[in-house]
Design a protein around this motif. Structure first.
Motif, mmCIF file in Angstrom:
data_model
loop_
_atom_site.group_PDB
_atom_site.id
_atom_site.type_symbol
_atom_site.label_atom_id
_atom_site.label_comp_id
_atom_site.label_asym_id
_atom_site.label_seq_id
_atom_site.Cartn_x
_atom_site.Cartn_y
_atom_site.Cartn_z
ATOM 1 N N LEU A 78 14.490 31.455 15.302
ATOM 2 C CA LEU A 78 14.000 31.940 13.757
ATOM 3 C C LEU A 78 15.064 32.752 13.095
ATOM 4 N N TYR A 79 15.191 32.678 11.880
ATOM 5 C CA TYR A 79 15.955 33.839 11.317
ATOM 6 C C TYR A 79 15.557 34.245 9.798
ATOM 7 N N LEU A 80 15.631 35.806 9.601
ATOM 8 C CA LEU A 80 15.238 35.881 8.284
ATOM 9 C C LEU A 80 16.551 35.879 7.104
ATOM 10 N N ASP A 81 16.129 35.695 5.882
ATOM 11 C CA ASP A 81 16.960 35.686 4.923
ATOM 12 C C ASP A 81 16.838 36.940 3.815
ATOM 13 N N ASP A 82 17.700 38.009 3.574
ATOM 14 C CA ASP A 82 17.626 39.056 2.952
ATOM 15 C C ASP A 82 17.091 38.602 1.296
#
Length: 643
Positions: free
Chosen positions: A228-232
């Protein structure tokens, strides 16, 4: 039972132990000790060669059973085993069984290695590589350090003759220092900081780029797998202001601070953003040897506004898809086919959905949560439901530390590399001129012959001047005053001092120094607190601090209708002096200045000081169709005072 042994028996024991030892070491992975199994199998080569020189004995020579003669009515049986022959037979049987297994394992490893090694050659041509190498050899200094992907790095070292940091696969590293350099290269190529605890590896690019903020990799028995990754730019907070609804995210920010600290086995990483209307703090906490970590968002308005809701998108790592997805009481659990993760929030979301984000054609999970109007906190816990440890463990590295330790100046990557992709769509880090000081408006008010007067170091006469490496000292003479001005860079700050001495018959009352907002600059937020002023602008953010006894105010100048911070101070005794310190607030930023002098010794105008916020910058300097070189520009003061 009679055992018969010879020199061949001893030889068979040694070779057997030689073969069994690597196999036993490889089995240690099942009790939690991570080892490179592929490399251990290579240790079988030599004993297998020696074992193959042994001659298979005839089976009937291995043992013999005979009836023993005795004085009783019944005789016994005697078993005679020739260990010399038996061990040779067992050893050869083992050799016959494991040879195809080792051959298969080695062949697979060799194929994977050469496939990985030639992967870049399918992206760019040898001619392009030669162009890049020649440019580096011609346009960089022999002491410059280059960061590159492994495939290019070895060529840059050999042909270009430059020191290189490369992201070498960890399984191919045998030297501790090379391991450190490889992970340092990864920290620069993929993140602002990288941390792992055995169960998770986290690469966070923020605040340098919004994507992969952070990239979350979960441990499996094969290593860390991106999941997973978050994107600001997709961590969005909506609010109402003046009857309208607005949305902001920690993206295109103008004030950002980064702190990294370790408390025992706990790593704490804090990012503080200020946008036009919101203050957003993001804190990541990860402890060693625990199969979870947390990310906390603290958000509050800095203007008259009311928060409504948060919309957080959890994107799957590139190339991953959702195989299984379950909504839990306060979060969700998903499986990609190669790894699994459990995400929990501190409250029940108002909405959770999983699907494909059409713009990116990428799988994601969208979570919507209500927010308290005046400010709120959201805590997200990420858990590894299958806590298998991977290597490295207890590892932390940051971009600031890489710049400090190695001082790299160039980055060379293929254009399909993550580093280039994120640079291409990321807005530039805020930098530029923020304020300026014009000597014509630095006024000292005084009395003479019962009347009030004001003079500035403007159209006077320069009677002394010294230019130094870190600043300048100037002495001016006007009709009624002697001015002294000193400007210097000191400990990451810009220090400006004005003082004035009276001529006979003059009584000094006060001094005022306006710091004018630079033309075309957008400044959404200024906060005055005593003798300090914080300015948030589209060129970055600074803190202005005057010495004791000074007063600050911000607003439009009554005469020129231009915004400025006005610093005033009353005289003490016969003279007056004021010192103003300006320092950067943004992470990896520093303060510099440009001095514009008028004529000497007689001044036809006034001198001017432009105050400039400088930031780290990755600037493309050379490229081919498929390769690109970036130059890393960063002020040394920013690195020494970062964090």
């Amino acid at each position: 039972m009679v055992l018969i042994g010879t020199w061949r028996y001893f030889e068979a024991i040694v070779v057997s132990a030689w073969i069994i030892a690597p196999l036993l070491l490889a089995c240690l992975q099942y009790v939690g000790i991570r080892l490179d199994v592929g490399r251990l199998t290579l240790l079988l080569g030599m004993p297998m060669v020696l074992a193959s020189t042994l001659i298979i004995p005839k089976l009937h020579e291995i043992g013999r059973i005979s009836r023993s003669s005795g004085e009783g009515e019944e005789g016994g049986y005697e078993v005679e085993i020739n260990l010399d022959k038996a061990l040779q037979a067992i050893l050869m049987a083992t050799l016959i069984v494991i040879t195809p297994m080792v051959a298969y394992s080695t062949n697979e490893a060799a194929y994977d290695y050469y496939d990985w090694l030639s992967r870049d050659l399918r992206v760019y041509s040898q001619e392009e590589r030669l162009q890049i190498l020649n440019w580096i050899k011609t346009n960089t200094h022999p002491t410059d350090v280059v960061v590159a992907s492994y495939h290019l790095g070895r060529w840059i070292e050999g042909y270009g003759g430059r020191r290189v940091l490369m992201d070498i696969p960890l399984s191919a590293i045998v030297v501790r220092d090379e391991f450190y350099r490889s992970l340092s290269a990864q920290a620069l190529l993929y993140s602002n900081y990288e941390v792992s605890n055995g169960y998770f590896m986290i690469d966070d690019q923020s605040p340098l780029a919004p994507t992969f903020s952070p990239m979350i990799k979960v441990s499996t028995k094969w290593g860390y797998d991106p999941i997973l990754y978050l994107d600001d730019s997709f961590v969005k907070f909506s609010f109402t202001r003046n009857g309208k609804t607005w949305v902001e995210a920690p993206f295109k920010f103008w004030l950002v601070r980064f702190y990294m600290e370790e408390q025992g086995g706990l790593g704490i990483f804090k990012l503080s953003y200020q946008t036009v209307a919101l203050q957003i703090n993001k804190t990541l906490e990860i402890a060693s040897d625990t199969p979870y970590f947390t990310i906390r968002y603290d958000v509050k308005p800095v203007v008259e506004a009311e928060l409504k809701e948060a919309r957080i998108s959890f994107f799957l790592a590139w190339g991953k898809i959702i195989k299984k997805f379950n909504v839990t009481e306060k979060g969700f659990r998903l499986f990609t086919g190669s790894s699994e993760i459990l995400v929990e929030l501190d409250r029940e979301p108002s909405h959770i959905e999983a699907g494909i984000y059409k713009e990116f054609k990428q799988h994601r999970v969208l979570v919507i949560l209500p927010l308290k109007k005046g400010g709120d906190t959201i805590t997200i816990t990420f858990r590894n439901p299958h806590p298998i440890t991977s290597y490295p463990q207890r590892w932390v590295m940051s971009l600031e530390k890489v710049l400090t330790d190695f001082k790299p100046r160039y980055v060379v990557v293929p254009k399909n590399h993550v580093f280039h992709k994120t640079r291409a769509w990321t807005p530039p880090y805020p930098s530029g001129e923020i304020v300026y000081i014009e000597d014509a408006f630095v006024r000292v008010r005084f009395t003479k012959a019962g009347a009030s007067w004001a003079e500035a170091p403007y159209r006077g006469r320069v009677i002394d001047e010294h230019v130094m490496s870190n600043g300048r000292v100037v002495t001016y003479e006007t009709v009624g005053l002697i001015f002294h001005k000193e400007i210097k860079n000191e400990n990451g700050e810009l220090v400006i001092t004005y003082s004035a001495e009276p001529k006979p018959g003059v009584g000094i009352r006060s001094i005022e120094v306006p710091l004018w907002q630079s033309w075309g600059r957008y400044v959404p937020y200024v906060k005055i607190n005593g003798s300090k002023a914080m300015i948030v602008s589209d060129a970055g953010s600074i803190l202005i601090e005057a010495d004791s006894g000074s007063k600050l105010q911000y607003g439009l100048d009554p005469k020129f209708k231009a915004p400025r911070v006005l610093v005033t101070k009353s005289a003490v005794g016969r003279s007056v002096a004021i010192t103003i310190r300006i320092k950067p607030l943004n992470y990896l930023s520093s303060i510099s200045y440009k001095y514009i002098a008028t004529t000497r010794p007689d001044m036809k105008g006034g001198d001017r000081v432009n105050v400039i916020n400088e930031a780290v910058c990755f600037k493309p300097v050379y490229e081919t169709d498929n390769l690109i070189i970036y130059k890393i520009d960063y002020p040394e003061a920013a690195i020494s005072s970062a964090g």
